[in-house]
Design an enzyme around this catalytic site. Structure first.
Site, short mmCIF file in Angstrom:
data_model
loop_
_atom_site.label_atom_id
_atom_site.label_comp_id
_atom_site.label_asym_id
_atom_site.label_seq_id
_atom_site.Cartn_x
_atom_site.Cartn_y
_atom_site.Cartn_z
N HIS A 146 0.80 -1.23 0.00
CA HIS A 146 0.00 0.00 0.00
C HIS A 146 0.83 1.28 0.00
O HIS A 146 0.59 2.18 -0.82
CB HIS A 146 -0.98 -0.01 1.17
N ASP A 149 -5.28 6.50 1.36
CA ASP A 149 -5.54 5.10 1.11
C ASP A 149 -6.99 4.81 1.49
O ASP A 149 -7.50 5.31 2.49
CB ASP A 149 -4.60 4.23 1.95
#
Length: 547
Positions: A24, A126
């Site tokens: 990520h 995110d």
């Protein structure tokens, strides 16, 4: 407050909030770098744990990082003196981080504002950080979220309620037995009731999703379930994928669910693949993987990696190791030092002495998968890793572990036909031996798979190129970037830049500048940044007239 101070406070300042686990932060970091390069007068503050930031900023070519992208450390949420349970350390670390995240990010952003004198004017986060929605509302700024997993998993998340209802009906009617006359087990029934997911089955979904009412579900999955309510409020969803690689049915359905959906490619993907450097030790290959591969025959090596967090039960490590040793297939295994103790006694020593195997704690994965010696990738099916394998033209043996891995494994085996899922979905000695034969033997099936992976690579390369769905001309990018600066009281000499470019799509300069244009910067800014005033619109129309 002086005029300069007022100007500084309103200068554009993008807060980028990272989830510091698995791939990520790398994906979001690459996206932030490209955006910052395209908008040099905009401050980008990258909020992440100090541990993750050190990895990102130290392993990158610091000289090439944009000056307007700065690392900002965020507390990891781990209480002082906390002792992790070895078997669940990674998941526990994620849980503690997420619990503390709203407060941790809030404090870090306050510090960044005080140090820079620039208020936060935009949030890029995110998608797992679902609290960002409320944060953006309180700050009165726009919010864009970055979806790192596979697009089809986003669809599964959005349709969680429908999936649970359908799964409950199937299992309830048949008492966990079979469905209809075909003898299909409930877990193997397809998700054909969801647009674009007809190739998927219930068994490809993570257990936490099918058992989302379990009070012991992880905070990670609880956050994913909250996305159904939160993500539609975002100004845009930025997808870590190429539109050309997803069905029109899936894309259209997802677009209908959100304010905007942007397929901006995979920021971490290097196209063409990075060629291996000369066979000598280097900073990018401290463990000597590439010189070792130079000694092997083409397409003869099995590369094994399950990512930074994904792990296996101890018995599967043993089964995998035994199969590798018995097969005689050369292998390169990226395995943390603390996990070597799970391997069979003497395995490391025997395979190292015979030059069959090399086990290292880290590899330059994109370069390894681009090496001609690698013939198969044994993977957990992380979305980014699968595409690194595709552009390296490497077939896959899949052992899905969590989140979207099962769905991606299904794509690899059934939809794309470029690999196999291990027998029964778990490693056994015999099952792994069969998988190796299926993807490394000299037979027609392997040749067909290699043709398919080459074809898929061509699609990826084209999708990432200047005429792909994720690309736009540099002129349009300059116009959109100027709009951002104009809206913040800045002025740019755009007309000169426009006049010097031959608008013919066949001109070399035009194509060159297209390639330099960051398509994701354009679409991102175009769809979600500050709306221009009527005067600014008039000015932009003048600029557009010159194109």
């Amino acid at each position: 407050m002086s005029m300069n101070q007022r100007q500084s406070a309103t200068d554009p300042h993008v807060a980028v909030l990272a989830f510091p686990f698995t791939c990520h932060p790398w994906s979001l970091f690459n996206l932030a770098c490209k955006l910052a390069s395209a908008a040099p007068q905009v401050r980008f503050s990258f909020f992440n744990t100090s541990k993750s930031n050190r990895r990102l900023f130290s392993t990158s070519q610091l000289a090439e990082l944009p000056d307007n992208l700065k690392a900002c450390d965020v507390a990891n949420g781990v209480p002082e003196g906390h002792v992790f349970t070895p078997a669940h350390a990674d998941l526990d670390e994620m849980e503690l981080f997420l619990k503390a995240a709203p407060e941790s990010f809030g404090k870090a952003m306050d510090i960044a504002v005080a140090e820079t004198g620039r208020n936060i004017t935009f949030l890029l986060t995110d998608a797992l950080l679902v609290f960002s929605c409320q944060m953006a509302e309180k700050m009165h700024v726009k919010w864009v979220t970055f979806w790192v997993p596979a697009p089809y998993f986003l669809s599964a998340v959005i349709y969680t309620d429908l999936i649970l209802k359908a799964y409950g009906n199937v299992c309830g009617i048949n008492g966990g037995g079979v469905v209809g006359l075909g003898g299909i087990k409930p877990i193997e029934k397809t998700l054909d009731f969801i647009p674009g997911l007809s190739a998927m089955r219930f068994c490809e979904l993570p257990d936490d999703l099918l058992q989302s009412d379990d009070p012991n579900s992880s905070l990670v999955f609880n956050n994913m379930l909250r996305m159904c309510e939160v993500l539609p409020q975002a100004s845009a969803i930025v997808m870590n994928s190429f539109q050309e690689l997803n069905s029109t049915l899936l894309t259209n359905d997802l677009k209908s669910k959100f304010q905007d959906l942007l397929y901006l490619g995979i920021p971490t993907l290097t196209l063409p693949p990075t060629p291996p450097p000369p066979p000598s030790p280097s900073h990018s290959d401290a463990t000597g993987c590439l010189p070792w591969l130079e000694q092997k025959k083409p397409s003869s090596v099995a590369y094994i990696s399950f990512g930074t967090l994904a792990s296996l039960p101890p018995n599967e490590f043993v089964a995998l190791a035994e199969a590798l040793e018995m097969s005689g297939v050369p292998f390169l295994w990226s395995l943390r030092d603390d996990l070597k103790q799970l391997l069979p006694d003497g395995f490391v020593q025997r395979t190292s002495a015979s030059m069959q195997g090399k086990i290292v704690p880290w590899t330059p994965q994109s370069q390894v998968l681009a090496h001609s010696a690698v013939g198969v990738y044994v993977t957990h099916c992380g979305y980014n890793s699968v595409f690194e394998s595709i552009v390296g033209e490497v077939l896959m043996i899949c052992r899905p572990i969590w989140v979207d891995n099962g769905m991606t494994g299904r794509m690899v085996e059934e939809v794309w036909g470029i690999g196999v899922i291990v027998e029964g979905g778990v490693f056994t000695k015999n099952g792994m031996l069969k998988s190796l034969e299926l993807v490394m033997g000299e037979h027609e099936g392997v040749r067909r798979m290699r043709e398919k992976v080459r074809g898929l690579k061509e699609i990826v390369v084209k999708a990432a190129g200047p005429y792909g769905m994720a690309s736009k001309a540099v002129i349009s990018c300059e116009i959109e970037l100027s709009r951002v600066l104009i809206s913040c009281g800045r002025h740019v000499r755009l007309k000169t830049a426009l006049q010097c470019v031959d608008k013919s799509e066949n001109s070399l300069e035009f194509r060159s500048r297209q390639r330099k244009a960051e398509c994701l910067s354009l679409q991102f800014l175009q769809c979600v940044w500050l709306e221009p005033s009527s005067d600014e619109s008039s000015l932009l129309s003048v600029f557009l007239h010159h194109t």
